[in-house]
Structure formats: C-alpha cells, structure tokens
Design a protein around this motif. Structure first.
Motif, PDB file in Angstrom:
ATOM      1  N   ALA A 202       0.843  -1.200   0.000  1.00 36.82           N
ATOM      2  CA  ALA A 202       0.000   0.000   0.000  1.00 36.82           C
ATOM      3  C   ALA A 202       0.875   1.246   0.000  1.00 36.82           C
ATOM      4  CB  ALA A 202      -0.915  -0.010   1.226  1.00 36.82           C
ATOM      5  N   PRO A 203       0.373   2.353  -0.531  1.00 42.41           N
ATOM      6  CA  PRO A 203       1.163   3.604  -0.556  1.00 42.41           C
ATOM      7  C   PRO A 203       1.671   4.013   0.822  1.00 42.41           C
ATOM      8  CG  PRO A 203      -0.787   3.812  -1.942  1.00 42.41           C
ATOM      9  CD  PRO A 203      -0.934   2.513  -1.210  1.00 42.41           C
ATOM     10  N   GLU A 204       0.856   3.814   1.859  1.00 34.99           N
ATOM     11  CA  GLU A 204       1.299   4.219   3.199  1.00 34.99           C
ATOM     12  C   GLU A 204       2.470   3.378   3.702  1.00 34.99           C
ATOM     13  OE1 GLU A 204      -1.795   3.466   2.250  1.00 34.99           O
ATOM     14  OE2 GLU A 204      -2.900   2.325   3.772  1.00 34.99           O
ATOM     15  N   THR A 205       2.569   2.147   3.248  1.00 34.40           N
ATOM     16  CA  THR A 205       3.705   1.312   3.643  1.00 34.40           C
ATOM     17  C   THR A 205       4.984   1.816   2.992  1.00 34.40           C
ATOM     18  OG1 THR A 205       2.254  -0.620   3.860  1.00 34.40           O
ATOM     19  CG2 THR A 205       4.619  -1.045   3.686  1.00 34.40           C
ATOM     20  N   LEU A 208       5.976   5.111   4.657  1.00 38.20           N
ATOM     21  CA  LEU A 208       6.623   4.925   5.958  1.00 38.20           C
ATOM     22  C   LEU A 208       8.090   4.553   5.780  1.00 38.20           C
ATOM     23  CD1 LEU A 208       6.575   4.603   9.045  1.00 38.20           C
ATOM     24  CD2 LEU A 208       5.849   2.218   8.684  1.00 38.20           C
ATOM     25  N   ALA A 209       8.377   3.615   4.879  1.00 37.40           N
ATOM     26  CA  ALA A 209       9.766   3.204   4.651  1.00 37.40           C
ATOM     27  C   ALA A 209      10.606   4.384   4.165  1.00 37.40           C
ATOM     28  CB  ALA A 209       9.809   2.066   3.634  1.00 37.40           C
ATOM     29  N   ALA A 210      10.046   5.181   3.250  1.00 37.93           N
ATOM     30  CA  ALA A 210      10.782   6.336   2.722  1.00 37.93           C
ATOM     31  C   ALA A 210      11.004   7.375   3.810  1.00 37.93           C
ATOM     32  CB  ALA A 210      10.019   6.929   1.545  1.00 37.93           C
ATOM     33  N   ALA A 211       9.991   7.625   4.637  1.00 37.57           N
ATOM     34  CA  ALA A 211      10.104   8.642   5.690  1.00 37.57           C
ATOM     35  C   ALA A 211      11.141   8.244   6.732  1.00 37.57           C
ATOM     36  CB  ALA A 211       8.744   8.853   6.351  1.00 37.57           C
TER      37      ALA A 211
END
Length: 248
Positions: A202-205, A208-211
């Motif tokens: 999902a985009p939120e996953t 989160l990894a990028a952030a």
C-alpha cells in the motif's frame, strides 16, 4: 503400559475431535466410506510394522466419531488448543507462558494441503490465535526488550506473510534499534511476498519506509562534522590568517 512407550507424534493434524465426526466428514452414519476405511487399514498396518505390533489402535471410532487416541498419540494442535485455553488466565505470568506455548505450537497453516471446506474456519481461527498471541507478547516486551519484540514480529510474518501492518511495525522497530539498513530489506521482502498473489504494498507502507530512511539520512548529515581545512586550503588563505603586526 509398554504401549505408551510407542507414542506417535503428529504435526498439523487434519482433524480435531470436533471435526472428526462422521457427519462432518460426509460419511455414512453406519460406517466409514470404503476410501476412508481403506486408509485407516493402511495406517494401522504401517504402524504395526513400524512398532512390531505394539502400537495399539491409534484411531478411536467409538460413538461413530473418528478421533486420535490421546493415550497413544501426541498432536501439536491439541497442545495448541490447551495453551489457548490457558492464555485466558488472569495471572500475567501464566498467561505469558501460555502465549509462548501457542507460538511454539503453531507451525504454519493447519491442515496444509487440505482444501475441504470444513477446515477453512478452523484454519483461520488457529492463525488468528497465533497472531494475537504474538501481538500480545510484542506489546508486553516492546518497552524493555525491543529486539525480542522484533524477532516476534518477524516470526509473525511467517504465520501471515501478507499482513502489511506487521511489516510496518517491523520497520518502526528497526528505526528505533538503529538497524536502518534493514528497512529497505523488509520492504523488499513484503514486495516479493505480495508479488506471489499479484499485489503490491500500500502507498502508506512505502511512504513509511521512505520517511524513516529520509529521517535517518538527515540525522546522519547533521551529525557529520564539517571537514577540517587541509594544508593547501590554509596556504591559499594567505595573509588573512596571519596575525597583525604589533605596534611600537
């Protein structure tokens, strides 16, 4: 009591006591079908040869129910359900011990390879129980032992390999523990597993990894001191770094 020495260990049983009834198996109430009767005969013959006719009858067919003889057979699913019942204990120590037993007893999909409809509900319930047990253990240990919590969550992904919430919690713990190089590997593992079912994270996953990686990169950049000037740099500065002559 000699027969008790030949205990049979069974993993991932296809039938529990409740599911072993003749009606659930679609058998005639008077006697098992020919196919099942043949299978039971072969099972008994194989065990008799392996134990020199000392194993006894491991299948109890009393009351027109089929169940494994608990006096002769140890089944991990029985240990699993007993631990599940014990996990309702109000005593924290006893409950945590039972939760660990649940995790240890759960060895993957119940009845793997069986596609009959009757097992689906039981299979999903067992998986949910194992995931809930790990989640409670993780909440208990996260404050004082985050590394053990990380191990628990990684174990949980083998139980439920497509649960993105588990991978997000793993990445957060990797960030907390300073193992930032593990974050992209965790995301890559999730991508590979989801690819097997034609899905993607999902985009939120991904966000989160990028952030987490971006924040770590900024922290690293702030912690690196500026480079000291080299001898050549000092020489090029010339008179700017020479002390002013003293007057008088």
């Amino acid at each position: 009591m000699q027969r008790a020495q030949h205990r049979v260990h069974v993993r991932r049983p296809a039938i529990s006591k409740q599911q072993g009834s003749a009606s659930r198996l679609g058998l005639a109430t008077a006697r098992p079908t020919n196919a099942l009767n043949t299978a039971l005969s072969r099972l008994r013959a194989t065990l008799a040869r392996a134990t020199h006719d000392d194993a006894g009858d491991i299948v109890d067919t009393s009351n027109r129910h089929l169940r494994l003889n608990a006096d002769l057979v140890e089944v991990d699913y029985h240990h699993f359900t007993q631990a599940e019942h014990a996990s309702r204990d109000r005593d924290t120590t006893h409950r945590l011990a039972a939760l660990r037993e649940i995790v240890d007893a759960y060895r993957g999909e119940l009845g793997e390879g069986i596609d009959s409809e009757w097992i689906h509900t039981v299979r999903h319930a067992a998986q949910r129980t194992a995931i809930n047990a790990i989640s409670e253990l993780a909440r208990h240990h996260v404050a004082d032992d985050p590394r053990h919590t990380l191990e628990l969550l990684e174990t949980a992904t083998s139980f439920d390999p497509y649960n993105e919430h588990l991978y997000r919690d793993i990445m957060r713990l990797q960030d907390r523990l300073g193992t930032h190089d593990g974050i992209p590997r965790t995301l890559a593992l999730l991508e590979a597993r989801l690819r097997d079912i034609d899905c993607e994270p999902a985009p939120e996953t991904r966000a989160l990894a990028a952030a987490l990686q971006h924040r770590h990169a900024q922290q690293v950049a702030r912690s690196v001191p500026p480079p000291s000037p080299t001898e050549a740099d000092t020489r090029d500065m010339g008179p700017l770094h020479r002390a002013a002559p003293q007057s008088g």
